[in-house]
Design an enzyme around this catalytic site. Structure first.
Site, short mmCIF file in Angstrom:
data_model
loop_
_atom_site.label_atom_id
_atom_site.label_comp_id
_atom_site.label_asym_id
_atom_site.label_seq_id
_atom_site.Cartn_x
_atom_site.Cartn_y
_atom_site.Cartn_z
N ASP A 1 60.49 11.62 45.43
CA ASP A 1 60.36 10.46 44.53
C ASP A 1 58.88 10.17 44.35
OD1 ASP A 1 63.08 10.10 44.85
OD2 ASP A 1 62.85 8.47 46.32
N HIS B 1 62.44 8.94 48.91
CA HIS B 1 62.64 10.35 49.21
C HIS B 1 61.28 11.02 49.00
CE1 HIS B 1 66.58 9.13 47.54
NE2 HIS B 1 67.12 9.99 48.36
#
Ligand code: XLS
Ligand code: NI
Ligand code: NI
Length: 442
Positions: free
Chosen positions: A110, A107
């Site tokens: 992340d 993501h």
């Protein structure tokens, strides 16, 4: 603050994980996953296309609703968010190359923590993506898919693309645009939409039809943006029936397929099927895979497992060969992966706190999938399985059965045949026979 890059080793004392075969008792070796071993026409590595999930493996803190973090990752020690992001990426590529997995997934946030403004977040993302490009080049590791986290920040508490507030929809669009750019820049072969908070908690305050139309519009715009800006890969939707919302719009494979068909999106979107989401929807993993495969839309997998006694997304690493053999039967018969693969969307337990635990977890998952692949391949290549299943439908292979399949009979004609033939003879489904056949190969 001066940023330092790539000069730390985070998994000290652990080298490259190798295949040593079933005789080994080395817990840091593969017993079944032998990347270069041929299974049919492809190698194991080509069949399985494993990916590491950035969020669980390098961001997951072990916190749960009842307690504080237990995973104190050394790569998250710096006071500077960019230094933390670079350290995390060094740790990630060290792990991914040591375990020998060819792909990873992320993501946007992340990779680097979100800043206090959209502009700051975008700037941070650009910097870390440039570093990821270098790390990929140096290691040969590739991006399987990118996605945007449209569910963690409080602004998304009422949804992202389906939020009743247009301003939130615009914010989500910016994130998706940046995440697609990052995916394109890193050569990602897929871009994922998992429903996050696209769904509702109560129907009383929800205009479901309008929200779903917004979702379709948003996906169409993302597709058009991606195609215009060089994304040639597959867009994937990841179904899940509940959690975090009570009712997620992308409930299961059948629901998502019908949504994609209704909104004319099937040419660009396929499905990313996750084990624990299938079981939360009261299906088996293999059922969800089959539904996707039958529609020509089996794109990728998120590998994990639920808990037979608990009703939530526990995201444990896979360890059940028999169950996965049924899943691999579906995958192999569907012709395997094209742009997708097997992403370990799984997390080590809260009390698994040694650096080696991340290795044990992935080794176990990879060996389980390798065994399941071998078993499924054998069942298809050298057992009577396909023949037996086909014979079960033999009454449609000729005569009136065939005419029925071709649409050459009417309901009246069927009734006339029943009148003539009388009570059909019993034919066993032989479930236990099939189960035993599968057991013979696992
Ligand atoms: C959550 C999902 C998520 C997606 C990526 O349950 O599995 O991790 O895979 O957003
Ligand atoms: Ni999940
Ligand atoms: Ni997932």
């Amino acid at each position: 603050m001066k940023i330092t890059l790539g000069d730390k080793e985070f998994f000290k004392g652990i080298g490259a994980i190798r295949y040593e075969g079933t005789e080994t008792d080395n817990p840091l070796a593969f017993r079944y996953y032998n990347p270069s071993q041929k299974v049919g026409k492809k190698t194991m590595q080509e069949h399985l296309r494993f990916a590491v999930a950035y969020w669980h493996s390098f961001c997951g803190s072990g916190a749960d609703p009842f307690g504080a973090p237990t995973h104190h990752f050394p790569w998250l020690g710096s006071d500077d968010p960019m230094q933390r992001a670079y350290d995390k990426m060094d740790a990630a590529f060290e792990f991914i190359t040591k375990i020998g997995i060819p792909f990873y997934c992320f993501h946007d946030y992340d990779l680097v923590e979100e800043g206090s403004t959209l502009r700051e977040s975008s700037r941070r993302l650009e910097q870390i993506v440039a570093y990821a490009a270098k790390k990929q080049k140096a290691s040969g590791v590739k991006l399987m898919w990118g996605t945007a986290n449209l569910f963690s920040h409080p602004r998304y508490m009422n949804g992202a693309a389906t939020n009743p507030d247009f301003e939130v929809v615009c914010y989500a669009a910016t994130q998706v645009k940046n995440a697609i750019d990052a995916t394109v820049e890193l050569g990602g072969s897929n871009y994922v939409f998992w429903g996050g908070r696209e769904g509702y908690l109560s129907l009383l305050n929800t205009d479901m039809k309008r929200e779903q139309e917004h979702l379709a519009m948003f996906l169409r715009m993302a597709r058009d943006y991606g195609r215009k800006n060089g994304f040639k890969g597959t867009f994937l939707i990841e179904p899940k029936p509940m959690e975090p919302t009570k009712h997620q719009y992308d409930f299961d494979a059948a629901t998502v397929l019908s949504f994609l068909r209704q909104h004319d999106l099937l040419a660009d979107f396929k499905l990313n099927i996750e084990v624990n989401h299938a079981t939360l929807a009261q299906h088996t993993f293999q059922h969800e895979l089959q539904v996707a495969a039958d529609a020509g839309a089996l794109g990728s997998m998120d590998a994990n497992r639920g808990d037979y006694q608990n009703g939530w997304d526990t995201d444990q690493f896979p360890n059940n060969v028999t169950e996965l053999t049924e899943a691999m039967l579906v995958l192999v018969q569907a012709g395997g992966f094209r742009t997708g693969g097997i992403n370990f969307d799984a997390k080590i337990r809260r009390n698994s706190t040694d650096p080696a635990d991340l290795f044990y977890a992935h080794i176990g998952g990879m060996d389980t999938f390798a065994r399941a692949l071998l078993a499924a391949h054998e069942i298809l290549a050298s057992s009577a399985y396909l023949k037996l299943r086909k014979e079960r439908y033999a009454s449609f292979d000729a005569g009136n059965g065939r005419k029925f399949e071709r649409g050459q009979l009417t309901l009246d004609a069927l009734a006339a045949l029943a009148g003539k033939n009388g009570e059909p003879a019993q034919r066993s489904g032989r479930q236990e026979y099939y189960e035993n056949l599968l057991s013979r190969f696992v």
